[in-house]
Design an enzyme around this catalytic site. Structure first.
Site, PDB file in Angstrom:
ATOM      1  N   SER A 129       0.813  -1.183  -0.019  1.00  0.00           N
ATOM      2  CA  SER A 129       0.109   0.163  -0.088  1.00  0.00           C
ATOM      3  C   SER A 129       0.813   1.207  -0.013  1.00  0.00           C
ATOM      4  O   SER A 129       1.859   1.257   0.575  1.00  0.00           O
ATOM      5  CB  SER A 129      -1.014   0.018   1.259  1.00  0.00           C
ATOM      6  OG  SER A 129      -1.515   1.321   1.362  1.00  0.00           O
ATOM      7  N   TYR A 139      -2.161  -1.208  10.854  1.00  0.00           N
ATOM      8  CA  TYR A 139      -2.493  -1.678   9.472  1.00  0.00           C
ATOM      9  C   TYR A 139      -1.097  -1.433   8.792  1.00  0.00           C
ATOM     10  O   TYR A 139      -0.554  -2.257   8.099  1.00  0.00           O
ATOM     11  CB  TYR A 139      -3.491  -0.808   8.984  1.00  0.00           C
ATOM     12  CG  TYR A 139      -3.573  -1.248   7.273  1.00  0.00           C
ATOM     13  CD1 TYR A 139      -3.989  -2.597   6.910  1.00  0.00           C
ATOM     14  CD2 TYR A 139      -3.394  -0.232   6.643  1.00  0.00           C
ATOM     15  CE1 TYR A 139      -4.014  -2.836   5.643  1.00  0.00           C
ATOM     16  CE2 TYR A 139      -3.612  -0.427   5.279  1.00  0.00           C
ATOM     17  CZ  TYR A 139      -3.851  -1.727   4.865  1.00  0.00           C
ATOM     18  OH  TYR A 139      -3.764  -2.048   3.612  1.00  0.00           O
ATOM     19  N   LYS A 199       1.691  -3.908   6.475  1.00  0.00           N
ATOM     20  CA  LYS A 199       2.025  -3.821   5.335  1.00  0.00           C
ATOM     21  C   LYS A 199       3.582  -3.707   5.089  1.00  0.00           C
ATOM     22  O   LYS A 199       4.370  -4.432   4.444  1.00  0.00           O
ATOM     23  CB  LYS A 199       1.526  -2.703   4.514  1.00  0.00           C
ATOM     24  CG  LYS A 199       0.178  -2.953   4.362  1.00  0.00           C
ATOM     25  CD  LYS A 199      -0.197  -4.097   3.353  1.00  0.00           C
ATOM     26  CE  LYS A 199      -1.389  -4.693   3.612  1.00  0.00           C
ATOM     27  NZ  LYS A 199      -1.755  -5.810   2.761  1.00  0.00           N
TER      28      LYS A 199
END
Ligand code: NAD
Ligand code: UD1
Length: 337
Positions: A125, A149, A153
């Site tokens: 991302s 989050y 990643k």
């Protein structure tokens, strides 16, 4: 050639499955349905006229995953979409995010190692980039994550890079998605989050169909052309095509090694650009009010996708009007009765 999709019934996975099947690959999907519906499987089959293997399993369940590899010894590549993705929830439930998003990757790599699978494409991302005064963001720019989050990643990227470092014959492609929106032209696949959406386009769509009253524009005092936040929105079908291009690269070049690509359009649009275009193409459906800034938001963020264009021939072709039109079409089909 068979490709294993983890999380293949989700928003990006389902659109990618259609494009990958249309390119002539075979597809096996594993998904635990934690954020998707089983009906998506039939839609993928209907849109492509192809059969698709499916296992309703949790990728964190190593034994269940092993069975998939045993029953499909010819898996050529894995596209790893499975994971949780809501930033706010990750702050409230960090362990849930670390467990799901990390253990799934560890299990997959163990199975790839054991069953001799040499290609993996990972859903990363734009959130892995550190704040930057310089735009567009290039793949070599500094990295930093600001929430659990985002850290999953970033950690996953490190895990995959370290794995590739000692498995030189494995190809690892990290795809850093910018802001995927839009839906399949058929109106049958799209994004329909549970509850009140956090992200801009799903929220706008729910206002358009009358499920929410108005959009709150989070801040109009950013350092941007109209004061509202600027992002790189990419049509999900263009994004899906980026995965096809990445797969074709490892087919063509078995010694690809490690590659990292941004998938965006290179163009930044503001919140008001999105609202105005949405209203132009779909009718005047979305009212908005200016509200306070959302904590953690930045002025602008957009990609350089030059590397993906040069090395895999990726280029987004759909316009903002296409993105707004298709998002709304899908939402209308999914309007709560
Ligand atoms: P999504 O939630 O629609 O799809 C994820 C799918 O994975 C869902 O079908 C869910 O049921 C499944 N899943 C989750 N955990 C699982 C597990 N342990 N075992 C099996 N299945 C599991 O999300 P999406 O928007 O399609 O995103 C796909 C990937 O791309 C995610 O990894 C996400 O973090 C990443 N990503 C998404 C965006 C975005 O804006 N949508 C942006 C950047 C990166
Ligand atoms: C989100 C994710 C990020 C992910 C990125 C790409 C969050 C907090 N962050 O970021 O981790 O990498 O998508 O997929 O979810 N906005 C409003 N009103 C709303 C919703 C959003 O004005 O109701 C504005 C935001 O302030 C921002 C823009 O719209 O300027 C886009 O927001 P959003 O769709 O949530 O995406 P990102 O913030 O880029």
């Amino acid at each position: 050639m068979k490709v294993l999709f983890t999380g293949g019934l989700g928003y990006i996975g389902s659109h990618t499955a259609v494009e990958v099947l249309n390119e002539g690959f075979d597809v096996v999907i594993v998904d635990n349905l934690s954020n998707s519906k089983i009906g998506v499987l039939d839609t993928i089959k209907k849109l492509t006229g192809k059969d698709v293997g499916f296992y309703q399993i949790d990728v964190c369940d190593k034994d269940a995953l092993e069975k998939v590899f045993q029953e499909n010894p010819d898996i050529f590549a894995v596209i790893h979409f499975a994971g949780y993705k809501a930033v706010g929830e990750s702050v409230r439930e960090p362990l849930m995010y670390y467990e799901n998003n990390m253990i799934s990757t560890f299990n997959l790599l163990r199975m790839m190692e054991k069953y001799n699978c040499k290609n993996i494409i990972f859903s990363s991302s734009a959130t892995v980039y550190a704040q930057s005064e310089i735009m567009p963001l290039e793949e070599t720019f500094p990295l930093a994550a600001t929430n659990p989050y985002g850290r999953t990643k970033l950690f996953n990227e490190h895990v995959l890079i370290d794995y590739q470092n000692v498995h030189k014959d494995t190809n690892v492609i990290l795809l850093r998605y910018f802001n995927p929106i839009g839906a399949h032209d058929s109106g049958l696949l799209g994004e329909d989050p549970n509850g009140i959406p956090n992200n801009l386009m799903p929220y706008i769509c729910k206002v358009a169909v009358g499920e929410l009253d108005h959009l709150n524009v989070f801040g109009n005092d950013y350092k941007t052309k109209d004061g509202t936040g600027v992002r790189d929105y990419i049509h999900v079908v263009d994004l899906a095509d980026g995965h096809v291009k990445a797969l074709q690269k490892v087919v063509r070049e078995p010694e690809t090694g490690l590659k990292i690509y941004n998938l965006g359009t290179g163009v930044g649009y503001s919140v008001l650009d999105i609202v105005n275009t949405f209203n132009e193409v779909n009718g005047d459906l979305v009212k908005y009010e200016i509200a306070a800034r959302r904590p953690g938001d930045i002025d602008e963020c957009y990609a350089s996708s030059k590397l993906a264009e040069e090395e895999i021939g990726f280029k987004a072709t759909k316009t903002l009007a296409d993105m707004c039109r298709s998002s709304y079409e899908y939402q209308k089909n999914n309007k709560k009765k």
